[in-house]
Design an enzyme around this catalytic site. Structure first.
Site, PDB file in Angstrom:
ATOM      1  N   PHE A  40       1.064  -1.041  -0.178  1.00  0.00           N
ATOM      2  CA  PHE A  40       0.119   0.068  -0.115  1.00  0.00           C
ATOM      3  C   PHE A  40       0.962   1.227   0.183  1.00  0.00           C
ATOM      4  O   PHE A  40       0.879   2.120   0.856  1.00  0.00           O
ATOM      5  CB  PHE A  40      -0.863  -0.259   1.325  1.00  0.00           C
ATOM      6  N   ASP A  74       0.970  -1.090  -4.945  1.00  0.00           N
ATOM      7  CA  ASP A  74      -0.282  -0.409  -4.767  1.00  0.00           C
ATOM      8  C   ASP A  74      -1.043  -0.710  -5.945  1.00  0.00           C
ATOM      9  O   ASP A  74      -0.683  -0.991  -7.025  1.00  0.00           O
ATOM     10  CB  ASP A  74       0.083   1.245  -4.978  1.00  0.00           C
ATOM     11  N   SER A  75      -2.354  -0.528  -5.713  1.00  0.00           N
ATOM     12  CA  SER A  75      -3.364  -0.839  -6.825  1.00  0.00           C
ATOM     13  C   SER A  75      -3.853   0.379  -7.554  1.00  0.00           C
ATOM     14  O   SER A  75      -4.781   0.169  -8.429  1.00  0.00           O
ATOM     15  CB  SER A  75      -4.585  -1.509  -6.278  1.00  0.00           C
ATOM     16  N   ASN A 126      -3.032  -6.027  -6.419  1.00  0.00           N
ATOM     17  CA  ASN A 126      -4.068  -5.926  -5.007  1.00  0.00           C
ATOM     18  C   ASN A 126      -3.193  -6.680  -4.007  1.00  0.00           C
ATOM     19  O   ASN A 126      -2.563  -7.678  -4.282  1.00  0.00           O
ATOM     20  CB  ASN A 126      -5.190  -6.666  -5.354  1.00  0.00           C
ATOM     21  N   ASP A 165       0.619  -0.650   5.235  1.00  0.00           N
ATOM     22  CA  ASP A 165      -0.112   0.410   5.816  1.00  0.00           C
ATOM     23  C   ASP A 165      -1.237   0.665   4.851  1.00  0.00           C
ATOM     24  O   ASP A 165      -1.383   1.741   4.058  1.00  0.00           O
ATOM     25  CB  ASP A 165       0.798   1.808   5.418  1.00  0.00           C
ATOM     26  N   CYS A 225      -4.928   2.945  10.335  1.00  0.00           N
ATOM     27  CA  CYS A 225      -5.672   4.443  10.516  1.00  0.00           C
ATOM     28  C   CYS A 225      -7.259   4.276  10.448  1.00  0.00           C
ATOM     29  O   CYS A 225      -7.843   5.541  10.391  1.00  0.00           O
ATOM     30  CB  CYS A 225      -5.253   5.397   9.246  1.00  0.00           C
TER      31      CYS A 225
HETATM   32  N1  SAH Z   1       1.725   4.135   2.805  1.00  0.00           N
HETATM   33  C1  SAH Z   1       1.386   5.260   2.385  1.00  0.00           C
HETATM   34  C2  SAH Z   1      -0.128   5.504   2.515  1.00  0.00           C
HETATM   35  C3  SAH Z   1      -1.021   4.216   2.188  1.00  0.00           C
HETATM   36  S1  SAH Z   1      -2.778   4.948   1.722  1.00  0.00           S
HETATM   37  C4  SAH Z   1       2.014   6.534   2.284  1.00  0.00           C
HETATM   38  O1  SAH Z   1       2.709   6.758   3.638  1.00  0.00           O
HETATM   39  O2  SAH Z   1       2.231   7.701   1.736  1.00  0.00           O
HETATM   40  C5  SAH Z   1      -3.222   3.262   1.168  1.00  0.00           C
HETATM   41  C6  SAH Z   1      -2.878   2.963  -0.123  1.00  0.00           C
HETATM   42  O3  SAH Z   1      -3.455   1.817  -0.332  1.00  0.00           O
HETATM   43  C7  SAH Z   1      -3.405   3.999  -1.174  1.00  0.00           C
HETATM   44  O4  SAH Z   1      -2.519   4.594  -2.088  1.00  0.00           O
HETATM   45  C8  SAH Z   1      -4.488   3.016  -2.174  1.00  0.00           C
HETATM   46  O5  SAH Z   1      -4.283   3.382  -3.473  1.00  0.00           O
HETATM   47  C9  SAH Z   1      -3.803   1.649  -2.089  1.00  0.00           C
HETATM   48  N2  SAH Z   1      -4.768   0.314  -1.800  1.00  0.00           N
HETATM   49  C10 SAH Z   1      -5.997   0.546  -1.300  1.00  0.00           C
HETATM   50  N3  SAH Z   1      -6.537  -0.945  -1.566  1.00  0.00           N
HETATM   51  C11 SAH Z   1      -5.335  -1.323  -1.870  1.00  0.00           C
HETATM   52  C12 SAH Z   1      -5.141  -2.960  -2.228  1.00  0.00           C
HETATM   53  N4  SAH Z   1      -6.247  -3.935  -2.138  1.00  0.00           N
HETATM   54  N5  SAH Z   1      -4.089  -3.401  -2.903  1.00  0.00           N
HETATM   55  C13 SAH Z   1      -3.055  -2.604  -2.954  1.00  0.00           C
HETATM   56  N6  SAH Z   1      -3.188  -1.100  -2.727  1.00  0.00           N
HETATM   57  C14 SAH Z   1      -4.356  -0.795  -2.322  1.00  0.00           C
END
Ligand code: SAH
Length: 389
Positions: free
Chosen positions: A221, A243-244, A269, A290, A330
């Site tokens: 993420f 990231d997705s 994902n 995260d 969060c």
């Molecule tokens: N670690 C990052 C914040 C993460 S926010 C930082 O510190 O900047 C959450 C992120 O997860 C987003 O960018 C969103 O696009 C991604 N996301 C949400 N669901 C997801 C999934 N199932 N698989 C991959 N990425 C995902």
């Protein structure tokens, strides 16, 4: 002034600033939605001044323990105080949350500062009605290049408000770069996630990166790759980031290039990626989790817990012994203990023993008021996966 008589034993008598509809004993003087009202106890003693919205479950939020007007002067005083507190927080760069709602005495107002650009959210009706005065106060104190409104958070629906975003003052900045502690990020205040960056995580980037040297890192993420960039700059052996969202990855790739670090980005994902990468020899020595909040309400907490458990279980299986697991949550509705319990459950299922190295929260510019539990939302832990005894 119109107002509310609050029932005995309500949370406001325990240091909170909110009055729920179930805590209202009586409303007097016919206040309109968005009005400033007086709050009283059942013996007619003043509890302070609040903002009113009968559309919300939280019908009133106190912004002062005295009798106060909610005008430009008040906004100037609150902003000055918030700025002077930030001045003592040791930030080298003017990139921080300037106003964090109740914690800074302005319920529902969030202001993020990116140098001379300010991004405003007004999540309560009364504050939304006073957007102009807030902007005026910002102009008076900071002469900003731009003030942008990012009112596209679904939380606004709870107050009966529409979602919107746009420019309140100055010229639209487009995308621009900010440098925080030597790491450069692209900020897109109008179209990026949140108001551009995850400011709450900045201390945690470094805390995690302290363990990165020589390790094979997986940043799940990753969004704009804050963790990845810091780990790479701290001497990680390799960094892979997932990231997705393609726009997030585009930004992340750009950031990696700007900071001249090597990160392998994958659009996937995380659930599928972790499941698909199980191997005889665990491929990572440091995994960061995260995710976004898996729940917006109390109702689907169970599903959220299931999601958190799943990613932890999978991550532990991909982690080499003595590897580091850095994990964050969060979600407002999953508290620190619930989060820790979930990780423990996952560890039991993964037949792993974890050692807790450190606990984390949101950065200081998102101050937590313990009597207002909702002011804290980010929980984080850094664990080490122990070798079998
Ligand atoms: N670690 C990052 C914040 C993460 S926010 C930082 O510190 O900047 C959450 C992120 O997860 C987003 O960018 C969103 O696009 C991604 N996301 C949400 N669901 C997801 C999934 N199932 N698989 C991959 N990425 C995902």
């Amino acid at each position: 002034m119109a107002g509310i008589v609050v029932k005995p034993r309500s949370r406001i008598f325990h240091g909170h600033d909110w009055v729920y509809s179930s805590e209202v004993h009586k409303i007097f003087g016919n206040p309109e939605p968005g009005d400033v009202i007086s709050l009283k106890d059942f013996k007619d003693r003043k509890l302070g001044t609040g903002i009113y919205n009968p559309e919300s479950q939280i019908v009133a939020r106190r912004f002062s323990r005295r009798t106060q007007k909610l005008d430009t002067d008040l906004f100037i005083r609150r902003l000055e105080r918030a700025q002077s507190l930030r001045d003592t927080m040791g930030f080298d760069d003017p990139v921080y949350r300037l106003i964090w709602s109740e914690s800074d005495g302005l319920p529902g107002v969030i202001i993020d500062r990116y140098g001379s650009h300010f991004v405003l959210q007004t999540l309560t009706l009364a504050m939304d009605q006073r957007k102009e005065q807030i902007t005026e106060a910002l102009i008076k104190l900071f002469s900003p290049e731009s003030v942008i409104e990012r009112n596209d958070s679904p939380i606004r629906k709870a107050e009966g408000m529409e979602l919107n975003k746009g420019l309140l003052h100055g010229a639209a900045p487009g995308k621009f770069q900010v440098t925080v502690k030597g790491v450069t990020f692209t900020v897109d205040p109008l179209d990026g996630h949140k108001t551009g960056l995850y400011l709450d995580q900045f201390d945690n980037y470094q805390a995690v990166a302290d363990f990165a040297k020589g390790r094979r890192v997986l940043d799940c993420f990753c969004n704009e790759a804050g963790f990845s960039l810091h780990c790479a700059l701290n001497g990680a052996q390799s960094v892979q980031a997932i990231d997705s969202s393609e726009p997030a990855l585009e930004c992340a790739r750009n950031n990696a290039e700007t900071n001249q670090v090597d990160v392998e980005f994958t659009n996937a994902n995380v659930f599928d990626f972790l499941k698909g990468n199980e191997a005889e020899t665990p491929p990572y020595d440091l995994i960061i989790l995260d995710p976004p909040s898996f729940t917006r309400g109390r109702k689907n907490v169970k599903d959220a817990i299931r999601g958190y458990k799943e990613i932890h279980l999978r991550a532990m299986k991909l982690l080499e012994k003595n590897g580091i697991l850095a994990t964050f949550c969060c979600s407002h509705h999953v508290n620190r203990q619930m989060f820790l319990d979930t990780i423990c459950d996952a560890a039991v299922d993964a037949k792993s023993t974890l050692r807790l190295l450190s606990s984390h929260s949101q950065r200081l510019d998102h101050p937590v008021v313990p009597t207002i539990p909702e002011s804290e939302y980010l929980k984080g832990f850094i664990f080490q996966k122990m070798a079998a005894w």
